[in-house]
Each structure stands twice: as C-alpha cells, then as structure tokens.
Design a protein around this motif. Sequence first.
Motif, mmCIF file in Angstrom:
data_model
loop_
_atom_site.group_PDB
_atom_site.id
_atom_site.type_symbol
_atom_site.label_atom_id
_atom_site.label_comp_id
_atom_site.label_asym_id
_atom_site.label_seq_id
_atom_site.Cartn_x
_atom_site.Cartn_y
_atom_site.Cartn_z
ATOM 1 N N PHE B 91 0.835 -1.206 0.000
ATOM 2 C CA PHE B 91 0.000 0.000 0.000
ATOM 3 C C PHE B 91 0.867 1.251 0.000
ATOM 4 O O PHE B 91 0.528 2.263 -0.614
ATOM 5 C CB PHE B 91 -0.934 0.016 1.227
ATOM 6 N N ASP B 93 3.920 1.464 -1.299
ATOM 7 C CA ASP B 93 4.579 1.562 -2.603
ATOM 8 C C ASP B 93 3.643 2.067 -3.685
ATOM 9 O O ASP B 93 4.065 2.746 -4.613
ATOM 10 C CB ASP B 93 5.125 0.195 -3.032
ATOM 11 N N HIS B 94 2.379 1.659 -3.600
ATOM 12 C CA HIS B 94 1.458 1.936 -4.696
ATOM 13 C C HIS B 94 0.469 3.060 -4.392
ATOM 14 O O HIS B 94 -0.492 3.242 -5.123
ATOM 15 C CB HIS B 94 0.671 0.660 -5.048
ATOM 16 N N HIS B 95 0.706 3.818 -3.351
ATOM 17 C CA HIS B 95 -0.179 4.926 -2.972
ATOM 18 C C HIS B 95 -1.612 4.403 -2.847
ATOM 19 O O HIS B 95 -2.544 4.919 -3.474
ATOM 20 C CB HIS B 95 -0.082 6.047 -4.017
ATOM 21 N N GLU B 122 -6.273 -9.113 -11.633
ATOM 22 C CA GLU B 122 -6.901 -7.832 -11.353
ATOM 23 C C GLU B 122 -8.413 -7.968 -11.193
ATOM 24 O O GLU B 122 -8.996 -7.420 -10.255
ATOM 25 C CB GLU B 122 -6.584 -6.844 -12.480
ATOM 26 N N ARG B 126 -10.629 -7.031 -7.867
ATOM 27 C CA ARG B 126 -11.672 -5.990 -7.888
ATOM 28 C C ARG B 126 -12.986 -6.533 -7.333
ATOM 29 O O ARG B 126 -13.683 -5.865 -6.573
ATOM 30 C CB ARG B 126 -11.865 -5.438 -9.308
ATOM 31 N N TYR B 139 -9.590 3.312 -6.120
ATOM 32 C CA TYR B 139 -9.206 1.892 -5.973
ATOM 33 C C TYR B 139 -7.937 1.489 -6.716
ATOM 34 O O TYR B 139 -7.423 0.393 -6.498
ATOM 35 C CB TYR B 139 -10.339 0.937 -6.425
ATOM 36 N N GLN B 140 -7.411 2.357 -7.560
ATOM 37 C CA GLN B 140 -6.311 1.920 -8.409
ATOM 38 C C GLN B 140 -5.095 1.491 -7.591
ATOM 39 O O GLN B 140 -4.583 0.388 -7.765
ATOM 40 C CB GLN B 140 -5.913 3.049 -9.368
ATOM 41 N N VAL B 143 -5.848 -1.771 -5.665
ATOM 42 C CA VAL B 143 -5.828 -2.989 -6.484
ATOM 43 C C VAL B 143 -4.389 -3.344 -6.855
ATOM 44 O O VAL B 143 -3.968 -4.502 -6.768
ATOM 45 C CB VAL B 143 -6.705 -2.821 -7.744
ATOM 46 N N GLU B 144 -3.622 -2.333 -7.236
ATOM 47 C CA GLU B 144 -2.208 -2.590 -7.579
ATOM 48 C C GLU B 144 -1.457 -3.161 -6.380
ATOM 49 O O GLU B 144 -0.642 -4.071 -6.515
ATOM 50 C CB GLU B 144 -1.541 -1.300 -8.053
ATOM 51 N N MET B 147 -2.571 -6.774 -5.760
ATOM 52 C CA MET B 147 -2.019 -7.628 -6.824
ATOM 53 C C MET B 147 -0.547 -7.908 -6.560
ATOM 54 O O MET B 147 -0.070 -9.036 -6.693
ATOM 55 C CB MET B 147 -2.151 -6.939 -8.188
ATOM 56 N N ARG C 11 7.328 8.242 -1.491
ATOM 57 C CA ARG C 11 6.287 7.575 -0.695
ATOM 58 C C ARG C 11 5.912 8.471 0.480
ATOM 59 O O ARG C 11 6.754 9.178 1.023
ATOM 60 C CB ARG C 11 6.780 6.215 -0.195
ATOM 61 N N ALA C 704 -14.685 -1.167 -6.579
ATOM 62 C CA ALA C 704 -13.505 -1.412 -7.414
ATOM 63 C C ALA C 704 -13.873 -2.034 -8.758
ATOM 64 O O ALA C 704 -13.259 -1.726 -9.780
ATOM 65 C CB ALA C 704 -12.518 -2.316 -6.665
ATOM 66 N N HIS C 705 -14.884 -2.899 -8.769
ATOM 67 C CA HIS C 705 -15.181 -3.575 -10.026
ATOM 68 C C HIS C 705 -15.965 -2.693 -11.008
ATOM 69 O O HIS C 705 -16.202 -3.101 -12.148
ATOM 70 C CB HIS C 705 -15.927 -4.902 -9.791
ATOM 71 N N MET C 709 -8.401 0.043 -14.698
ATOM 72 C CA MET C 709 -7.181 0.820 -14.450
ATOM 73 C C MET C 709 -7.255 2.084 -15.300
ATOM 74 O O MET C 709 -7.692 2.050 -16.458
ATOM 75 C CB MET C 709 -5.936 0.018 -14.824
#
Lengths: 264, 156, 780
Positions: B91, B93-95, B122, B126, B139-140, B143-144, B147, C11, C704-705, C709
């Motif tokens: 979290f 690392d991927h904001h 992915e 989701r 959510y981007q 989700v990243e 993943m 970060r 989310a769904h 992206m």
Amino acid sequence: MQAFTYHRPTDLSDVVKILADCEDPKLLAGGMTLLPTLKQRLAAPSDLIDLARIQNLHGICEDKSEIVIGAMTCHADVAASALVRAFCPALADLAGQIGDPAVRHRGTIGGSVANADPAADYPAAVLGLNAIIETNQRRIKADDFFTGLFETALEPGEIITALRFPRPHKAQYQKFRHPASGYAVVGVMVAQFAGATRLAITGAGPNAFRPAALEEALTRSFTAKALEGLQLDPDELLSDMHASAAYRAHVALVLAQRAVGLIA
Amino acid sequence: MNITLTVNGQTLTRDVAPYLLLADFLRDELRLTGTHVGCDTTQCGCCIIHLNEKAVKSCTMLAVQADGAQLTTIEGLARADGTLHPVQEAFRDHHGLQCGFCTPGMVMMGADIVRRLPGADEETIRHQLEGNICRCTGYQGIVEAIMDASSQAKAS
Amino acid sequence: MGQYGIGQPVRRKEDVRLLTGKGRYTDDIHFDGQLWAAFFRSPHAHAKINAIHSQAALSVPGVRHVFTGDDLRQGGMKPIVADINFTDRAGNKMFKPLRHILPSDRACYVGEPLVMVLGDSPEAARAGAEVIDIDFETLPNVTSTAKAASPHAYVIHPEHGSNVAVHWENSASDEVDALIAAAPHKVKIHLVNNRLIVAPMEPRCAVATYDETQDLITLYSPTQGVRPAQVSFAGLLGIDKKKLRVISLDVGGGFGIRSKRYPETAAVAWAAKQIKRPVKWRGDRSETFVSDHHGRDQVNDAIMGLDQNGRVIALRVETIVNVGAYSGDNGPRLPIDGGGRIIPCGYDIEKFYFSVKPVYTNTVPTDTYRGAGRPEANFIMERLMDAAAQECGLTRDEIRRRNLIPLSKMPYRTQMNFVYDSGDFIGTMDKTLELADWNGFAVRRKESEKRGKLRGIGLASFVEQAGGRPTEEMRVKIDANGRATVFAGTFSHGQGHETVYAQMVNDYLGIDFDEIDFVQGDTDTTPPGGVGTFGSRSSMMGGVAIRRSCGQIIVKGKKIAAHLLQADPDTVIYENGLFRVGVSSITIQEVARAASDPAKLPEGLKPGLDESNLFEREPDMNNFPNGCHICEVEVDPDLGTIQIVKYTALDDCGVVLNPLIVHGQVYGGVAQGIGQALTEDAVYDEESGQLLTGSFMDYGMPRAHHLSMIEAHFTDDQPCKTNDLGVKGAGEAGACGAPPAFVSAVCDALSPYGIQHIDMPLTPERVWSAIAQAKAHQAA
C-alpha cells in the motif's frame, strides 16, 4: 441497539425451550441480516439465541446421492467446498456471490433460507435444486417452503438444521446484482434433473418462485431458444426505484437463457 | 457477560453488555481505534478485522460472539518489531491510501485475499473488494497493491 | 534535486501511521465525563412545529439534558445567514431565508435536526431522541428541481412568493438569441445533473470541551481548514473567535463538504459551554445522508448556434440549481461563480448568455462537491459538442479542434474576465487521442461485437479553475537542531501535504526529508492567515507561501551566515542547504543553531529561523487545470449493463510536485465522476419528500469492479505562468473529465440505435429502456 438477553446454548433442545419461554426471541445465526436490523432499530427482540455453539449444525457431507449442508455452514465454506463443487458447481458459485467476502465468512445458509429475503440468493438454489429443508421437527420440500414476502412454512419454534440437495445433471446460476446492496435484483437457478427442468427465480417477486411456462418449455427442449418469446407477467413482480417489474421480467428471461446456454 | 478472547496476541477477559458491537468493543473498550466505523449497513468494510484468521465485519458482530476467538486488528498486523505486513508495504509503494479512513479495513481484507488467493488477477481482486468502499483513491493504488502482495505470496 | 525533492514520486510520510491503525480521527477521542448527543430529526419534508414535548425523553434512564432550538437561541446561538449576494439584472437581491439551528417553528426537510438530547451513553441519548414528541402539522412539499422553478409550484418559503431565489443572468439575451436564430446549425440539449450524496468515508463527528477558567470552547470536528471554521462557528455561537479553538485531527475525506456551518456541530459546541462538560456527537452514516450537504442537482437547457464550418457562433445556457431548503454558503454560487465563470470552458466562444435560477426545495441543502460547479459546466459544454458533431457531420474530435481555444491565442482573456495563462487544449486532445489509440478503436469494436457487446469510445475536453480563496499563510521554522517544522494554513485530508511540503522544504532548504515535521489543523498553531484545502488550491496557495517562507529563511540565513563568516551579506550564495562565501561555507543547520544564540547574530536581527508568508494572489493569478479524458466502455445490449474497459487521461496540472500523489488525485476524481455517471443518484420521493436513497443499501457507491485501471498522463510543457511554482490544481480534474467522457462513450456504443443522450446515472434499466424505445422507433 436496544438491550436483550443473550443465550448461547449448546443443545438444540435448549434452543426450543428458550424460544418457548421468551417474550420475543430471535435466533442468531451469522447475524448478517439480524444484526443490521437491530442496529437500525427496526426490531427489538427480548432475547437473542446464538446458534454458533449448537452441535451438528456445521459442516458439509455427502449422503448417497445427496449433499447435506449444516444450517450454520457459512457461505464461504460452501463456495470453497471441493465436495460442493464436485457435486453441483452452480451451488458453490451461488454461495460465492452472496454479499462480499467478509459477509460470506459469517452469513449462513440456514439463516438465509429461514429469513427468506425476496432478494437473497439461496432461495433460488433451494427451490431450483429441489432441496429438502430439514428442521428439528420434520423435512419440508422446497416447493412448500417459500410462502410469501419474508414468509416461510416454518412453525414457531421450528429450527432449520440442514439443507439437503439432490444431485442435478446440470445446473447454472446467473445473478443480476444490485449495484448498491449486492442483493439479487434477479437471480435465476436452472437445473436439469432426470425428466424435468427446474427454474427458480429470486429477487424479482415477493418470494422465490418457479415460472411454470418457462420450466415446461425447457423440459421439452433444454435450449436457450426454447425460451424465446416467453415472458413473465410484470404484474406479479416487484417494482422499486432500482428496477421496474417490466425490467425484472426482461432480465429474468435473459438470465434464464444465458444460464441454459452455458450448460445446454 | 464475561468474554475471554485473544486480541493481537494478548489474551484478555472483559465484562460486556450483550448488545455491544464488536467494533465498539475494540474501539471504545480496548481503545484500539484503528478499526473504523464508516457505515451502518454492513457495506463499507472500514471495520474489517480478522477473526480466527478470516476477514469479518466487526460492526456486524456482537462482542459476545467473539468469546473464545482469536482476533487480529490493524494494530496487530505488522510484526512486533515493526516490520510491515507485505500488504501494508505494498500500500505504501502503490499509494493505496489517501485519507486513511477505509485503509484499515482495506488492508485487512487485502491480507485475507492474499492468504486465500495467491496470484489473484486484477478482475478477481476488484470483485473481492465488493465489500470495501473507498472514496478517495479510485481503488487503483489499492488494487495494484493487493495484486503486488498476492503475486509475492504466490512466488514464495 | 535529490530523491526527495519536488517532482519525485516520494512515498508518503503519512502512510505508516495510517496503515498501522495509528491514525487519529475525531471519533477516536474521548473525554472523561463526556455526554453523548443525539438529534431528533424531522420525519417530514415540510411541517409546522406546534409544540415540542421533552418530558418522555428526560425520563429515559441516562438522559441528562434535552435542548431545543429556543434554548440555543436564548443561549446566544445565531441563525445561519448565507454569505452570498447575487442580484438579478434589475438589481433585486437574492432571497435568503434565515436558517435557524434546531428550528422551533417549522421543519423544512426530512432529517432536519430539531432537538438535541444529551445522555450518558450513545444508546441513552438515542433512546431519548426516539421519544421526543413533536406536534407536527404537515405542509405540502416540493423536492423536484424543475417543478420548484415553475410559477405554479408550491412555495416553500411563503415570505418570498417564489421558490426561485433570484434570476441571475450574465447579460441580456437578445443578441445571443438573434445569433442563434440565424445560425445555419443549431443544437439543443436538456440535461439533468443528478443530485449526489458526497459520503466521505469518515462520518461526521463533533466533540467539544469547555474550559471555564479560560472561557474557552475547544471543538474537534473534521473540517477542511480550521481558521474559517473558527470564524464561522464563533459567529454562530455569538462569541469572540479567540474563545473558540478548533481542532481537526485526521480527517477521512472532504470533497468540499467538511467546513460548513452544520447545525449539529454548532449545537455540540454550544452545549459543552452550556453544561460545562465535554459533549460528543458521532453521526451514523444514514444520519449523514440527511445532514451533510448534498452535491450537484441542476437542470440545464442549452442551445448552441454554429456556422457552416462547425464554429460556434453563440451559446445560451439556462440552469436551475436545487439549493435545498436553505442556502448554504455556496449553493447558488456554484453555477453562477463556479460554473458561470468557467463557461464556455476551453472553447473560443465570445457570445453567450447564461441564466441561473437557484430554487428552494424541501431537501437537504446542496453545496460544494468536488469541482463545485465546474464539472457541471464542463458537462454542459461536452454534451453540446457531441451533439454539434452529430448536427454538423463532423467527428467529435474535429468539432473540438475547430472550437477549442488554440495555443496561439494564449494567454486568453475570457468573457468573464479571467485570463487562461497557459494550456494547449488542442495539443492535449490530440496527444490523448494518440495515447488512447483512438484510431485503432474500430478493430476493438469488432472484437467486442464477437462477444455480443457494444463497444463505445468517448471523449471529453475540460478546463476548470483552481485556487479558491485568494490568500493563504504558511510558516516554516528551523529549530536550533536544524529540524524543520511546516505550520500549514492549508489542511490535508488525504492529499499528502505532509509529504509534498516536506519535498519542497527538502528542495529549497536542503533539510533531510525525515527531519521535516508537519503541523496543521489547530487554531492554536495554524498560521492566523490560514484558510484551508478545497478548490484544488493547496499546491498553488500553500506551495507558493511555503516557497516564499523558505525564501525568507534564506534571506535571513544569508545575513546570519555573513555575520558568522565575517563577510558582506551580498556576497553570500545559498545553494542546497549551504551558505557559501568564496571557499567558505556554513550549513543551514549551523545557521539555525546560531540563530538561536543572540550572541552569534548581527545587531538588530531577532533570534530564530522562523518565517511565515501570507500569500495573496493577484486577481489575474488564477490557474486553470485542464485536460482530455477518453473512456471506452462495453455495453451489454440485453441487460443495459456497462463496463469500463479502458480509460486514458492526459491532465495539464502544470508542474507535478509528486507524481504518485497527483496520479492518486486523478484516479479519485475520475472514480467520483464515474460514480455520478454510472451508479449514484440521491432520489427524493416526489409525494412524501422522503429521501429514498437513505443509506449505502440504496445509494450506489462505486466499487472497485466498476472501474478499470486508469492510464493517467500529465503534460510537461504547460507550467502555470501565474505562480512561482508553475503548478495547477489536480484534485478536481477527474470529476470534470469523467462524466462527459463516459456518457459520450456509452452514446457512441449505442449509436446503432441513434441514441444521443441518456441522463446520469446510466443505470442498466435506463440504458435498456433507451435501446428498447429506439428499437421501437426504428421499427415504426
């Protein structure tokens, strides 16, 4: 929420006794429906009877050509069960679409079926797969179970102990999910048994039902094409701000055709 | 009613009213305020903790139902020496967080997903987040992050 | 510039704390002896209050006090008077009904708080509120935006004679009407910009304590800036602002609705002083649905006239905006100032007529929500452009190419007298078309068709205005150990200011990223000129003020360094944390240490390395974030369901201070825009005036769904020319670009049916109905 007396019996007979003795008791299974109801102050039972510690209400087993799911088995366990998946993948799929993953870790099949929310998923499975509802008093046939809006054939003091499913030749569940609540706006379970097809629809009406005309058509010819031109009567369906009866009728047909198309 | 449970590795006994929600027990009684309450209809997921290693919505459980259980809250997810759980690290690392309010529930759900579904793609992730609402991130990053942690779990 | 400097994807400093449950939100704090507040809320959309009976409530075990609005008013509480003054062209002023906190005479919307109950526990307070008994006399109600504007509508504030607060117009309409009438091409659209529940994930909460010895109320509540909140609530309480300390701890999202003059918050602050005990109110989510301001809710009718070449000649836009039962500080302002200033957005249109009718209805008041008028304005323009493309037989990108303000016209003075300083709108659109592989779409459409899906691609170009209020104050202090503290007047509630400001101080003063602390959200320590965070303003307003504070530190530092190095101050060079004269140098840490010792300072120089800057931007120093978003969707024609399959954004945010954070702002804004377009709708029952979408069960928050992206890119060649940093806001762009890009894509998918528009939200049933109707029409 308002105060209540909490019971945690370990024996079903104790549950019956407590139920009889209390003023306004409610059974607590997974709590995913009951607790939100109490939080919203839509109900204020005098007593809550937690079934979590009752023996023999959990678990999944195969019994000859049937699968028996204990009433307190949570949705996640049904969805992940290799036994259920081998027996009837549609049942596992349906369980895996209820609510969300965290809710599935708590919600139970017995709780869902006893509550008979018109938009719940399990009623479509129970009705569509011709399940038997086993209680502490008797066995009830699926066709006799769902009697109205949040109404079932359960008598006062009668507790679901297990759900018993026969093995279909094939089955498929298709769900049109409510974008806000996650409930079934329409859920269709189609199952082919020897000599007959069963089609159960949840979400669209006051309770899960089997549209006879659609079943007959599929029994004659188990193809999506067999359903073409057929319609459900919107007058018998629910209408609310999320979906009109006409739309639900349409969706039900589409989902039925897709379900059949996937397994025909 | 007396309950005995283990929270973040510590066993404790408390006397609680039957109608006390587990989320309120954690927040008000144990002062573990990392678990948040974001809604009243069991949808938002801000209250998710692990009960006997499974993600559950603590706002829709009674504290008495947790008697005898083993709980992990967001405060107990990292190791005692401060090493973050792979999901927490991902979290970062991927904001995967902005205001941080949905974050405890997201992370606990994320850890649950990673445990159950290593290598999840992915689309799966989701859908696994159906019970978690975020208003800030789109959510981007979340989700990243999941993943990333999920693929790490598969690799190890 | 090191790895922690400006422009680096550093970060966030905030994250470990928030990821490990160590965030501190208002509901996390308790005070010994605190009482809990609960509110009795109106069950009616509109009703006279004949009597309030509190006895039953007072008899509930654990209930300590019951306060009505009369109690509050007797105790000094003032009514809310909206701070807006618009007039119509004849000079008539806007009508603003007084909004009493806990009114005693009339309830004007479902959920309006009427009585406050204080109890020993939340349960006791709630139980008490439940048995408050009010003699209501229900009155007719009106909730519909369009209907409220009709001359036959029931008038909810009878003293005014109409629900229309004012009929604002930017000019007379004759010229525009004549031009449009004579235009070879005309397009006409009718839009509903749906009402939204903002729903930041932290439900509103207020805690107040009272110190009798100092006669000081301390109010803890989520805001978006503590100083204006201090002024607002002190004003309502009728006290000097020095007697009210406002603290905002961690705040779980804002999006424009936090800092408002909410009755519950004011009542809690009042009660703490009244009873001399701490008071706490935590709102339920469902409660916040009927108490936090709602967003959007406009009806727009627009006509555009174009010439033979598809060039716009003139534009007419008529907007009705639903203000709610009372005007908040912004309701009517949003289409007039927010949207009205920016229309016609990025298009080179000189002749336009803009009319706005704010209407009162028996609904929750509406106010700023991410974009605050600019998403609505951009939506109007983009739907017009799509319609114009159709009408003129041009592609959607070509009609825009012909009408967007070309680079050659920059800087461009708009009709509303703003100057777009920079922005290559056409270049940005062209780049986005490339990034999104616009030309390759046909192939993707065929592939989707094989799977039974209708694929569509949509395009939106947008310009919005960032900046909000024109002043901001920041303070930077370096202590004797060389450790820096930033005292912010802005207020981060998810935007990562602790990180970005540290990047700036690291860059400007060479201080280690980890040696920079951050303080915000307390009127005791927030710079007096602090304002807050909204309107995408912090990068410019906070950023410039920090840069200038650091500049002031350098100036002072040079004097100290010169003194220490025994050199002429004018010969001191500063670079990367070092003050240099010839071959000698002193670090900023050494200067800071010296700064605390008067003996080491030149005469007349005060000790300390502690500089504030109150930045006041010039009227022409606005900034205009802009961009182009392209959305691709797949529609299931049988069900009407829509899935986003591709989303490309090219945003011009000027200089990007931290790519991670700015990307996050775009993703979040797009998600909210998609929410409006796909799943969200705050619906009132027209008869009863009840809010039908009263919880997350019925109000569709995007999950989310629902999203794919998002490929977010940024221009790097359009720095803002009007501020030191070259930054443009980033927070609200997504909310402007996503709704029109999405709707454009769906209509493109449905173009075989000739469907030109569907109102938001594009629910499956709406899409299915549109298809069914179109099919019936085509068959006929």
